[in-house]
Design a protein around this motif. Structure first.
Motif, short mmCIF file in Angstrom:
data_model
loop_
_atom_site.label_atom_id
_atom_site.label_comp_id
_atom_site.label_asym_id
_atom_site.label_seq_id
_atom_site.Cartn_x
_atom_site.Cartn_y
_atom_site.Cartn_z
N ASP A 1 0.83 -1.21 0.00
CA ASP A 1 0.00 0.00 0.00
C ASP A 1 0.86 1.25 0.00
N ALA A 2 1.98 1.21 0.68
CA ALA A 2 2.85 2.38 0.74
C ALA A 2 3.71 2.53 -0.51
N GLY A 3 3.73 1.52 -1.37
CA GLY A 3 4.53 1.58 -2.59
C GLY A 3 6.00 1.39 -2.35
N THR A 4 6.37 0.79 -1.23
CA THR A 4 7.79 0.57 -0.92
C THR A 4 8.27 -0.81 -1.31
N ALA A 5 7.37 -1.68 -1.74
CA ALA A 5 7.79 -3.03 -2.13
C ALA A 5 8.59 -2.97 -3.42
N ARG A 6 9.72 -3.66 -3.45
CA ARG A 6 10.60 -3.66 -4.61
C ARG A 6 11.00 -5.09 -4.97
N LEU A 7 11.36 -5.26 -6.22
CA LEU A 7 11.82 -6.57 -6.68
C LEU A 7 13.34 -6.69 -6.51
N VAL A 8 13.77 -7.85 -6.07
CA VAL A 8 15.20 -8.19 -6.02
C VAL A 8 15.38 -9.38 -6.95
N LEU A 9 15.81 -9.10 -8.16
CA LEU A 9 15.81 -10.11 -9.22
C LEU A 9 17.02 -11.02 -9.13
N ASP A 10 16.81 -12.25 -9.58
CA ASP A 10 17.88 -13.22 -9.68
C ASP A 10 17.46 -14.25 -10.72
N ASP A 11 18.45 -14.96 -11.27
CA ASP A 11 18.15 -16.03 -12.22
C ASP A 11 17.70 -17.26 -11.45
N VAL A 12 16.50 -17.74 -11.76
CA VAL A 12 15.86 -18.81 -10.98
C VAL A 12 15.55 -19.99 -11.89
N ASP A 13 15.92 -21.19 -11.46
CA ASP A 13 15.47 -22.42 -12.09
C ASP A 13 14.10 -22.74 -11.51
N ILE A 14 13.05 -22.63 -12.33
CA ILE A 14 11.69 -22.72 -11.83
C ILE A 14 11.41 -24.07 -11.18
N ALA A 15 11.87 -25.15 -11.77
CA ALA A 15 11.61 -26.47 -11.19
C ALA A 15 12.27 -26.57 -9.81
N ASP A 16 13.53 -26.10 -9.70
CA ASP A 16 14.20 -26.13 -8.40
C ASP A 16 13.50 -25.24 -7.38
N GLN A 17 13.02 -24.09 -7.83
CA GLN A 17 12.34 -23.16 -6.93
C GLN A 17 11.06 -23.79 -6.37
N ILE A 18 10.27 -24.43 -7.22
CA ILE A 18 9.03 -25.05 -6.75
C ILE A 18 9.34 -26.21 -5.82
N THR A 19 10.34 -27.00 -6.19
CA THR A 19 10.71 -28.14 -5.34
C THR A 19 11.16 -27.66 -3.96
N ALA A 20 11.96 -26.59 -3.92
CA ALA A 20 12.41 -26.05 -2.64
C ALA A 20 11.25 -25.53 -1.81
N CYS A 21 10.30 -24.86 -2.48
CA CYS A 21 9.13 -24.33 -1.78
C CYS A 21 8.31 -25.46 -1.16
N VAL A 22 8.08 -26.53 -1.92
CA VAL A 22 7.28 -27.65 -1.44
C VAL A 22 8.01 -28.42 -0.35
N LEU B 1 13.53 -13.52 -11.97
CA LEU B 1 12.43 -13.09 -11.11
C LEU B 1 12.97 -12.83 -9.70
N ASP B 2 12.08 -12.41 -8.83
CA ASP B 2 12.41 -12.25 -7.42
C ASP B 2 12.11 -13.59 -6.74
N PRO B 3 13.11 -14.38 -6.35
CA PRO B 3 12.85 -15.72 -5.81
C PRO B 3 12.04 -15.70 -4.51
N ARG B 4 12.27 -14.68 -3.65
CA ARG B 4 11.51 -14.65 -2.40
C ARG B 4 10.02 -14.44 -2.66
N ARG B 5 9.71 -13.51 -3.55
CA ARG B 5 8.30 -13.23 -3.84
C ARG B 5 7.67 -14.39 -4.62
N LEU B 6 8.43 -15.03 -5.50
CA LEU B 6 7.90 -16.21 -6.19
C LEU B 6 7.60 -17.31 -5.18
N ASP B 7 8.44 -17.47 -4.19
CA ASP B 7 8.19 -18.48 -3.14
C ASP B 7 6.91 -18.16 -2.37
#
Length: 509
Positions: free
Chosen positions: A330-351, A372-378
Motif C-alpha cells: 500500500d505504501a509503494g515501498t515493495a521492490r523486486l530483487v531479481l535473480d536467475d531462478v530455475d523454476i523447477a528447483d524453486q518449486i521443489t524447494a518451496c514444497v 524473477l524475485d525468488p523470495r516473492r515467487l516463493d
C-alpha cells in the motif's frame, strides 16, 4: 492526438452546418431572384412585341383588300417587320375560296412550318361575340425553340375575312441576359458559402477554444493533477460550465485529500501496530517454542492448552507478517530483487520446505531459467499450493509451461486441486483481502490475506493470477485451477534492480 482529431471533427461539423445553411439560403434566394427576373424580362419583351404586332395588324393588315395578292401580303409583312420590335411577320390570306397564299417578311427566317399547329388552330377558331367577348378572334402566343434558340410566336386574325398574321421574335438576347444573371447569382452564392465557411471557422474557434481547454483540464484532472483549474471570463454558458468544473475539481481535491489522509493514517496505524506487536510476539514465540519442546513432559490436563497457545501464537505471528507485507504494498515501498531462478528447483524447494512433497505432483522441466524475485515467487507458490491443499486436498498438480506474451515469453504455472471447486459467486472475490468463503468451504484458520498477497506479488512482477474451476469429461466440477502468469524476465518491470525489499511475506495457512 485523438482529442485533436475529435476537435477537428467537431470543427468540421460546424463548418459543414454553416455551409449547408448558407448554401440553402443562397440557392433559395438566387432561385427566387432568377425566377422573378426571368418572368419580368420575358413578360416585358413579350408584351412589347405582342402589343406592337397587334397594332400593326390593326393598322396595316386590316387595310389589305379582301382578296390580296401574294405581293400585297409580302409587302405588308415587310412593313410590319420593319418596326422597332425586331420580329419577323408572316401573313396568311386567300386569293380565292380554299386557295391560301402566304406572304413572309423573310421566308428564310420564318415560314409557316415554324408556327405550332396548336397555335394556328387557336388563331383560326372563331368565338361567338357576347357582352363579355366583343371580338371573335384573339391574339395568342407561345414560346418555342429552334436550333437551341428560344423564340416567341404570336398570331391573330383580322375579323371580317381578313388575313391571319403571325410574328416570330427571337429571345436570344433575353436568354443571354438571363444567363449573365444566373452566372452572377451563382458567383454570389459561391461567395456567400465561402463567407459562411469563414464565419463558421471564426465561430468554431470561438466556441471550441474553451471546449478544448475544458477537455485538457479534464484530462489533467484524470491524470491526478487535482489542482487543475480553468480561467473563467465572461458570463455565457461556457463560462458557467468552467465555473462548475472548477467547483467540482475543488470538491474532488478536498475529498481525495481527506481520503488520502485517512488512508495514510490507517496505513500508519497498521504499520505501527504490526511493528509494536513484533516485540511481544518474539518473546511469546520463544516461550511457546520452549513449551512445545517440553510438551511431552507436561501434565496431560495442561498439554492441550499449551498446544493451543503454540498454534495461536504462530497464527498471530503469520497475521502480523502478512499485515506488514500488505502495508509495504500500500505504501509503494515493495521492490523486486531479481535473480536467475530455475523454476523447477524453486518449486521443489518451496514444497520441500513446507513438507508437501508427498501431496504435490510437479510437472516441470529442469533448466527453465527465469529472471524473477525468488523470495516473492516463493510467497506466491506457497500461498497457491497451500490454498489448494487446504481447500481441495491432495494430490495437487503443479504444471509449468511457457507461452508467448505481449512483451516476450511468459512463464505460466497452473496449480490444480481435485476438490469441490470454487462457487461461482465466490470466484470474483478470491483475491480480495480478508475474504473467506466459510459458508461454502471448511472452516479456514487463515487470515484471508494469502491470496491477496500472492496477487500483489504477481502484479509487482508485471504478471497476474486467475482463478477458475476445472471440469471432468462429464462437465462436472473437478477442482479449482489457479494460473500464475509472469514475464520470464522482469528486468523491465523492476525499475531499481539493486533495491532490497522488506521482510518476507507470510503464507495464509
Amino acid at each position: 492526438m485523438l482529442a485533436r482529431l475529435r476537435l477537428s471533427s467537431l470543427r468540421l461539423r460546424l463548418v459543414v452546418v454553416f455551409a449547408l445553411v448558407a448554401l440553402t439560403a443562397a440557392v433559395s434566394a438566387s432561385g427566387i431572384a432568377y425566377w422573378l427576373n426571368r418572368e419580368a424580362v420575358l413578360k416585358r419583351t413579350q408584351d412589347s412585341a405582342l402589343n406592337d404586332f397587334r397594332q400593326e395588324m390593326q393598322n396595316r393588315a386590316a387595310a389589305l383588300p379582301q382578296r390580296p395578292t401574294q405581293d400585297d401580303l409580302r409587302r405588308t409583312a415587310e412593313q410590319m417587320a420593319a418596326g422597332s420590335a425586331n420580329y419577323q411577320v408572316l401573313l396568311l390570306g386567300e386569293r380565292a375560296a380554299g386557295k391560301p397564299i402566304v406572304g413572309a417578311s423573310d421566308p428564310d427566317a420564318f415560314t409557316l412550318a415554324d408556327v405550332p399547329a396548336a397555335l394556328r388552330k387557336a388563331v383560326d377558331t372563331r368565338r361567338p361575340v357576347t357582352e363579355t367577348n366583343p371580338y371573335p378572334y384573339h391574339l395568342f402566343w407561345q414560346r418555342t425553340e429552334r436550333g437551341g434558340t428560344p423564340y416567341l410566336v404570336g398570331g391573330t386574325r383580322i375579323d371580317g375575312g381578313g388575313p391571319a398574321g403571325y410574328m416570330f421574335k427571337s429571345l436570344a438576347a433575353e436568354k443571354a441576359d438571363l444567363n449573365s444573371l444566373s452566372w452572377s447569382l451563382g458567383i454570389a452564392t459561391g461567395l456567400a458559402v465561402i463567407g459562411s465557411v469563414l464565419m463558421a471557422q471564426v465561430a468554431a474557434t470561438t466556441v471550441l477554444r474553451p471546449v478544448r481547454r475544458l477537455g485538457e483540464a479534464a484530462r489533467q484532472l484524470g491524470e491526478g493533477k487535482l489542482d487543475t483549474r480553468l480561467r473563467v471570463t465572461g458570463a455565457d454558458e461556457l463560462s458557467d460550465l468552467s465555473r462548475t468544473f472548477n467547483s467540482a475539481a475543488e470538491n474532488l481535491q478536498k475529498k481525495v485529500a481527506d481520503m488520502s489522509a485517512r488512508e495514510e493514517s490507517s496505513r500508519r496505524f497498521v504499520a505501527d501496530m504490526s511493528h509494536e506487536l513484533r516485540t511481544p510476539l518474539t518473546a511469546l514465540t520463544a516461550v511457546t517454542e520452549v513449551l512445545e519442546d517440553e510438551q511431552d513432559t507436561l501434565d496431560p490436563m495442561i498439554a492441550p492448552a499449551v498446544a493451543l497457545v503454540v498454534s495461536e501464537t504462530r497464527r498471530l505471528n503469520d497475521l502480523v507478517e502478512n499485515l506488514m507485507e500488505v502495508t509495504r504494498f500500500d505504501a509503494g515501498t515493495a521492490r523486486l530483487v531479481l535473480d536467475d531462478v530455475d523454476i523447477a528447483d524453486q518449486i521443489t524447494a518451496c514444497v520441500d520446505a513446507r513438507a508437501w512433497l508427498d501431496a504435490v505432483d510437479l510437472d516441470a522441466e529442469r533448466g527453465l531459467m527465469c529472471r524473477l524475485d525468488p523470495r516473492r515467487l516463493d510467497v506466491i507458490l506457497a500461498n497457491l499450493i497451500g490454498n489448494a491443499l487446504k481447500h481441495g486436498g491432495s494430490p495437487v498438480r503443479v504444471a509449468v509451461r511457457t507461452e508467448p506474451g505481449p512483451d516476450g515469453e511468459d512463464l505460466v504455472i497452473a496449480v490444480r486441486d481435485h476438490g469441490p471447486g470454487i462457487p461461482e459467486e465466490v470466484l470474483p472475490h478470491v483475491f480480495d483481502r480478508f475474504y473467506k468463503a466459510s459458508a461454502q468451504r471448511p472452516r479456514s484458520e487463515g487470515s484471508g490475506l494469502g491470496l491477496s498477497i500472492a496477487m500483489e506479488n504477481a502484479l509487482i512482477h508485471g504478471g497476474t493470477i486467475t482463478a477458475a474451476n476445472s471440469a471432468d469429461e462429464d462437465g462436472a466440477v473437478d477442482g479449482a485451477v489457479f494460473v500464475l502468469r509472469l514475464p520470464r524476465d522482469a528486468s523491465a518491470v523492476a525499475g531499481e534492480p539493486d533495491a532490497r525489499s522488506g521482510r518476507d511475506g507470510g503464507v495464509d495457512q
